[in-house]
Enzyme design. Structure first.
Site, short mmCIF file in Angstrom:
data_model
loop_
_atom_site.label_atom_id
_atom_site.label_comp_id
_atom_site.label_asym_id
_atom_site.label_seq_id
_atom_site.Cartn_x
_atom_site.Cartn_y
_atom_site.Cartn_z
N ASP A 8 43.13 34.68 39.09
CA ASP A 8 42.10 34.57 38.07
C ASP A 8 42.19 33.18 37.45
OD1 ASP A 8 39.96 35.39 36.58
OD2 ASP A 8 41.04 36.85 35.38
N HIS A 60 38.16 35.43 40.26
CA HIS A 60 37.46 34.95 39.06
C HIS A 60 35.96 34.78 39.29
CE1 HIS A 60 36.47 32.81 35.41
NE2 HIS A 60 35.96 31.82 36.13
N HIS A 116 39.71 38.83 27.39
CA HIS A 116 38.60 39.73 27.69
C HIS A 116 39.05 40.71 28.76
CE1 HIS A 116 38.35 36.88 31.01
NE2 HIS A 116 37.64 37.78 31.67
#
Length: 276
Positions: A8, A60, A116
């Site tokens: 990510d 990602h 998040h």
């Protein structure tokens, strides 16, 4: 020994700001080599620790951010979207011994740089069986169902702290220290790379498959607007439990993460510009 690297970008070296990770922005282009550098450091550490094979799964946004031409030539790259298990695609085939979460971040509603859970905003919290869930926790539960341990987590210090809750035996590498959601004290790439390499090398011996852990789960999601909760209930099995909350039960985390993906896709389509 085969290692799956789930890569990510929010937890990568130098990343602190949305433009750093949103495809098409100048700062995104600037940070792609640093992101690739973090992944290369993990690859190098795993091979130094005895790995025979490393597969990197791009995890990602568009899942097309890593620079293949700069990737360590000993590894292979799974790039692109619409994968059955998304961020941990590849873990389900029975040949992975350990998983590394590189560039990970803290959960929605928690302290952490660009914190998040799947959605950049809209989701203010996710809980699995009452535990606040980061992407790390969600993906670790999926991996556990295939008997694969999480052996390494890299990101900011808050992401590393979060890892202690879902992979307490894993090695961690903090490449930056949280100041605010959009600020951090960052290590230069040369230093962060050394930290990641050392952690990955130490993590390699932990890559030992175990018995699958398959359990039922209750997943709860909280949104920043009430209409999003209503929109989410179009997904079968999802019920509204509050003004801005929904929940669903899942017999396995494989099914749980797929339902989660469906909910977040529907909710994303229900978000209107500026007003959410």
């Amino acid at each position: 020994m085969k290692i799956l690297v789930s890569a990510d970008m929010e937890g990568a070296t130098g990343v602190t700001w949305p433009d750093d990770v949103l495809p098409g922005h100048a700062q995104w282009a600037r940070h792609r080599p640093m992101f690739t550098g973090d992944v290369n450091a993990a690859i190098a550490g795993f091979f130094a620790g005895g790995a025979d094979e490393v597969l990197v799964n791009e995890a990602h946004w568009s899942m097309r951010n890593l620079l293949l031409e700069q990737l360590d030539e000993r590894a292979r790259l799974l790039t692109g979207r619409h994968k059955a298990l998304s961020m941990v695609e590849g873990v389900q085939h029975g040949d992975v011994d350990g998983v590394a979460f590189v560039g990970y971040h803290a959960a929605a509603g928690a302290e952490g740089v660009l914190a998040h859970t799947y959605l950049a905003n809209s989701l203010t919290g996710v809980w699995v069986d009452g535990r606040r869930a980061s992407e790390g926790l969600l993906n670790a539960l999926v991996c556990a169902e295939y008997g694969v341990p999480v052996v390494l987590v890299t990101g900011d210090d808050k992401a590393c702290e979060d890892a202690g809750g879902y992979a307490p035996e894993a090695r961690t590498a903090a490449v930056k220290e949280y100041v605010s959601r959009y600020a951090a004290v960052c290590l230069p790439p040369a230093r962060s790379g050394a930290v990641i390499r050392a952690a990955a090398r130490a993590a390699a011996p932990l890559a030992v498959r175990h018995a699958p852990v398959v359990t039922e789960h209750e997943v709860t999601l909280e949104f920043d607007a009430e209409h999003l909760a209503g929109a989410a209930t179009v997904v079968p099995g999802v019920r509204q439990t509050g003004e801005r909350r929904v929940a669903y039960a899942s017999p396995t985390m494989y099914e749980g993460i797929r339902c989660f993906k469906a909910v977040t896709t529907v909710v994303s389509a229900a978000v209107e510009e500026q007003y959410g």
